[in-house]
Design a protein around this motif. Structure first.
Motif, short mmCIF file in Angstrom:
data_model
loop_
_atom_site.label_atom_id
_atom_site.label_comp_id
_atom_site.label_asym_id
_atom_site.label_seq_id
_atom_site.Cartn_x
_atom_site.Cartn_y
_atom_site.Cartn_z
N THR A 1 103.69 1.31 35.61
CA THR A 1 103.26 -0.02 35.20
C THR A 1 101.82 -0.10 34.74
O THR A 1 101.52 -0.85 33.81
CB THR A 1 103.48 -1.05 36.32
OG1 THR A 1 102.81 -0.61 37.50
CG2 THR A 1 104.95 -1.24 36.61
N ALA B 1 108.31 -13.23 34.34
CA ALA B 1 107.06 -12.56 34.72
C ALA B 1 105.86 -13.42 34.36
O ALA B 1 104.89 -13.50 35.12
CB ALA B 1 106.96 -11.20 34.04
N ARG B 2 105.90 -14.07 33.21
CA ARG B 2 104.78 -14.91 32.78
C ARG B 2 104.57 -16.08 33.73
O ARG B 2 103.46 -16.37 34.15
CB ARG B 2 105.01 -15.43 31.37
CG ARG B 2 103.95 -16.45 30.96
CD ARG B 2 104.00 -16.77 29.52
NE ARG B 2 103.36 -15.64 28.84
CZ ARG B 2 103.32 -15.50 27.54
NH1 ARG B 2 103.87 -16.40 26.77
NH2 ARG B 2 102.74 -14.47 26.99
N SER C 1 103.56 -14.72 37.35
CA SER C 1 102.64 -13.58 37.38
C SER C 1 101.67 -13.63 38.55
O SER C 1 101.31 -12.61 39.11
CB SER C 1 101.88 -13.45 36.05
OG SER C 1 101.08 -14.58 35.85
N SER D 1 97.93 -4.91 27.00
CA SER D 1 96.80 -5.83 27.03
C SER D 1 95.91 -5.69 25.80
O SER D 1 95.11 -6.57 25.51
CB SER D 1 95.97 -5.61 28.30
OG SER D 1 95.39 -4.32 28.29
N ARG E 1 100.77 -1.72 31.21
CA ARG E 1 99.96 -2.95 31.18
C ARG E 1 98.70 -2.75 30.35
O ARG E 1 98.28 -3.66 29.64
CB ARG E 1 99.61 -3.38 32.59
CG ARG E 1 100.83 -3.96 33.31
CD ARG E 1 100.47 -4.63 34.56
NE ARG E 1 99.74 -5.85 34.17
CZ ARG E 1 99.10 -6.59 35.02
NH1 ARG E 1 99.05 -6.29 36.28
NH2 ARG E 1 98.48 -7.67 34.62
N THR F 1 103.12 -10.52 31.84
CA THR F 1 101.93 -10.70 32.67
C THR F 1 100.63 -10.45 31.91
O THR F 1 99.56 -10.69 32.45
CB THR F 1 101.96 -9.76 33.89
OG1 THR F 1 101.92 -8.40 33.44
CG2 THR F 1 103.20 -10.00 34.73
N THR F 2 100.71 -9.98 30.67
CA THR F 2 99.49 -9.60 29.94
C THR F 2 99.00 -10.63 28.94
O THR F 2 97.93 -10.46 28.38
CB THR F 2 99.70 -8.28 29.19
OG1 THR F 2 100.75 -8.45 28.24
CG2 THR F 2 100.00 -7.14 30.13
N LEU G 1 103.74 -12.57 41.45
CA LEU G 1 104.07 -11.17 41.28
C LEU G 1 102.88 -10.29 41.65
O LEU G 1 103.03 -9.29 42.35
CB LEU G 1 104.52 -10.89 39.84
CG LEU G 1 104.95 -9.48 39.50
CD1 LEU G 1 106.20 -9.12 40.28
CD2 LEU G 1 105.20 -9.36 38.01
N ALA G 2 101.71 -10.68 41.21
CA ALA G 2 100.51 -9.90 41.53
C ALA G 2 100.26 -9.88 43.03
O ALA G 2 99.87 -8.84 43.59
CB ALA G 2 99.30 -10.47 40.80
#
Length: 156
Positions: free
Chosen positions: A89, A61-62, A65, A97, A93, A126-127, A68-69
């Protein structure tokens, strides 16, 4: 089974269960408790395998990202499925965050299973949560969960 074999099997099973939802690591922990003797080794190896698998999701995911977004934005018009996914989600998130709620969220998810650890792993990637902090919280939560599942069978 020898200690080394037990650790290797439990590690592999934990890794598989982290990536394939139908492989049940909780059941393995209970069975390890019934077998006795090397239950602690099985629990620790199972938690290590699960953490390694969740780190793969985290890193995927990182690194992806941005892609993915874009895919989420493209599919946001997909209707009911997108709305359901957003309900899970977006709050996760937000929790991940914030510095003060990120680690407790991962720890509770790993120990209790709500919110689902797979979703938390991807969202955490992703955060901007640190990899090491994620890994430690995940490992502690998973080890606690598996130990609590194996303990009644071990004591019986």
């Amino acid at each position: 089974m020898s200690i080394l074999a037990e650790a290797a099997v439990a590690l592999g099973y934990g890794l598989a269960s982290a990536l394939v939802p139908v492989v049940n690591s909780e059941a393995y922990a209970v069975v390890a408790g019934h077998r006795g003797g090397q239950a602690i080794i099985a629990v620790v190896a199972l938690a290590l395998g699960q953490t390694a698998g969740k780190l793969l999701l985290f890193e995927s995911a990182r690194r992806g990202s941005g892609q993915l977004a874009q895919k989420i934005a493209q599919r946001s018009g997909a209707g009911r499925a997108a709305a359901r996914a957003a309900r899970w989600t977006e709050p996760i998130r937000r929790w991940l965050s914030r510095r003060r709620t990120a680690l407790p969220t991962v720890l509770v998810s790993a120990a209790v299973g709500v919110p689902p650890l797979a979703v938390v792993s991807v969202a955490a990637g992703t955060t901007g949560l640190r990899r090491g902090e994620f890994a430690v919280a995940c490992l502690l939560g998973r080890a606690t969960r598996f130990a609590l599942l194996a303990l009644p069978a071990l004591l019986a």
